[in-house]
Enzyme design. Structure first.
Site, short mmCIF file in Angstrom:
data_model
loop_
_atom_site.label_atom_id
_atom_site.label_comp_id
_atom_site.label_asym_id
_atom_site.label_seq_id
_atom_site.Cartn_x
_atom_site.Cartn_y
_atom_site.Cartn_z
N TYR A 41 0.86 -1.18 0.00
CA TYR A 41 0.00 0.00 0.00
C TYR A 41 0.90 1.24 0.00
CZ TYR A 41 -4.63 1.91 -0.07
OH TYR A 41 -5.77 2.53 -0.48
N LEU A 42 1.76 1.26 -1.00
CA LEU A 42 2.90 2.19 -1.04
C LEU A 42 2.45 3.64 -1.21
CD1 LEU A 42 5.20 0.00 -3.31
CD2 LEU A 42 5.09 0.07 -0.81
N HIS B 156 7.41 5.58 0.97
CA HIS B 156 8.14 4.42 0.43
C HIS B 156 8.97 4.84 -0.78
CE1 HIS B 156 4.54 2.38 2.35
NE2 HIS B 156 5.54 1.72 2.91
N GLN C 16 3.97 -9.48 13.24
CA GLN C 16 4.14 -8.20 13.94
C GLN C 16 2.81 -7.54 14.30
OE1 GLN C 16 6.33 -6.55 10.39
NE2 GLN C 16 5.38 -4.64 11.05
N GLN D 174 12.40 6.92 9.00
CA GLN D 174 12.56 7.40 10.37
C GLN D 174 11.20 7.51 11.08
OE1 GLN D 174 15.32 8.13 12.18
NE2 GLN D 174 14.12 8.98 13.89
N LYS D 175 10.11 7.48 10.33
CA LYS D 175 8.80 7.55 10.98
C LYS D 175 8.64 6.46 12.03
CE LYS D 175 4.56 6.30 10.83
NZ LYS D 175 3.64 5.39 10.27
N ASP D 176 9.13 5.28 11.70
CA ASP D 176 9.12 4.18 12.67
C ASP D 176 10.47 4.19 13.37
OD1 ASP D 176 6.50 2.88 12.01
OD2 ASP D 176 7.44 2.85 10.04
O1 PAF Z 1 7.96 -0.80 8.31
C1 PAF Z 1 7.36 -1.75 7.76
O2 PAF Z 1 6.65 -1.60 6.75
C2 PAF Z 1 7.48 -3.14 8.37
O3 PAF Z 1 7.52 -3.09 9.74
C3 PAF Z 1 8.66 -3.93 7.79
C4 PAF Z 1 9.99 -3.27 8.11
C5 PAF Z 1 8.50 -4.08 6.29
C6 PAF Z 1 8.69 -5.35 8.40
O4 PAF Z 1 7.51 -6.03 8.14
#
Ligand code: PAF
Length: 278
Positions: free
Chosen positions: A32-33, A37, A61, A148-150
């Site tokens: 869902y880019l 991305h 996750q 960096q958002k995550d």
């Molecule tokens: O940031 C994400 O989209 C996900 O956490 C990742 C790094 C692709 C791992 O599933």
């Protein structure tokens, strides 16, 4: 762009590329880019000979009550975005290819996985680290790009690479924002128009902390309080707003330069995160 789903065939192909001296750049995603991305694929394209984007919504996750089932997916659109951003290969495995019968070992990230985002989402970072370790082994990238958002995820990945001696250069890239400041996220699609308008208060709150810090205030609880007031005024429910060490994500009682202000909120049913470095 070519779509590949077989890990061993992909590994063999990329081994051949590397042994003929060609570098491999890698952008892991859950699809869902959006422009965030693309801002990772662009430098991957500039600095590597072969660019691989993985698209895999990783069940490991997501918590039991999270949005794994309804996480947005659009393969055709993602393919077109990868193509125009200059990716060579999309790795799109299915869940059974990645996890077989579910008997596989997983990575435990330890303490960093239990604080802040990890406290709110138990097991989340173990799931992220496990899938990223697998993806690194499948692709063997020279360079891997993360947003960096995550911020806590990026710290987890750096520690993963260090812990297991994975020969990859991890590159963190700045958060891409909408015009009003809202951090781009695949989950923004969940927001109604009205929620979308209110959601910018998260970024504004974090920026307030940065401004107050620049005015000389360093006491974390007072700094955080200003942000919380601002965010609550937009009828947004706060999960946490904290000032943390950028490597360990332990909370800092006193803010200092280089620290990260992290926030997680719920706007209606949608959980949003963001961070600003001070
Ligand atoms: O940031 C994400 O989209 C996900 O956490 C990742 C790094 C692709 C791992 O599933």
């Amino acid at each position: 762009v070519r779509v590949v789903s077989d890990p061993l065939a992909l590994r063999a192909e990329l081994d051949r590329e590397r042994s003929s001296g060609r570098s491999v750049g890698f952008v892991p995603t859950m699809g869902y880019l959006h422009d965030g991305h693309v801002s990772l694929v662009t430098p991957a394209r500039q600095n590597n000979d072969v660019v691989v984007v993985s698209i895999f919504v990783n069940p490991l996750q997501f918590g039991p009550n999270e949005d794994f089932e309804k996480y947005p997916r659009d393969d055709a659109r993602d393919n077109a975005i990868c193509e125009s951003a200059g990716a060579d290969i999309i790795f799109r495995p299915d869940v059974s290819t990645m996890y077989g019968n579910g008997e596989q070992f997983t990575v435990d990230v330890g303490r960093i996985g239990t604080v802040l985002e990890g406290a709110s989402r138990p097991g989340h970072f173990n799931g992220v680290a496990t899938v990223v370790a697998k993806l690194f082994n499948i692709i063997g990238p020279c360079r891997a790009y993360f947003g960096q958002k995550d911020a806590q995820q990026l710290a987890v990945i750096r520690r993963l690479v260090d812990s297991f001696n994975i020969p990859v250069d991890v590159i963190g890239r700045e958060t891409i924002r909408e015009e009003d400041g809202l951090a781009m996220s695949s989950r923004n699609v969940y927001l109604s128009d009205e929620e979308r308008r209110r959601s910018v208060a998260l970024f504004q709150g974090l920026m307030l902390v940065k401004e107050e810090f620049e005015r000389g205030i360093t006491d974390s609880p007072s700094l955080v309080h200003a942000a919380e007031m601002h965010i609550r005024k937009a009828s947004i429910e706060i999960d946490y707003i904290r000032i943390a060490d950028p490597e360990t994500f332990q909370e800092l009682p006193e803010a200092k330069s280089g620290a990260v202000i992290v926030g997680a909120v719920r706007v209606g049913a949608t959980r949003l995160i963001d961070n600003v470095t001070i």
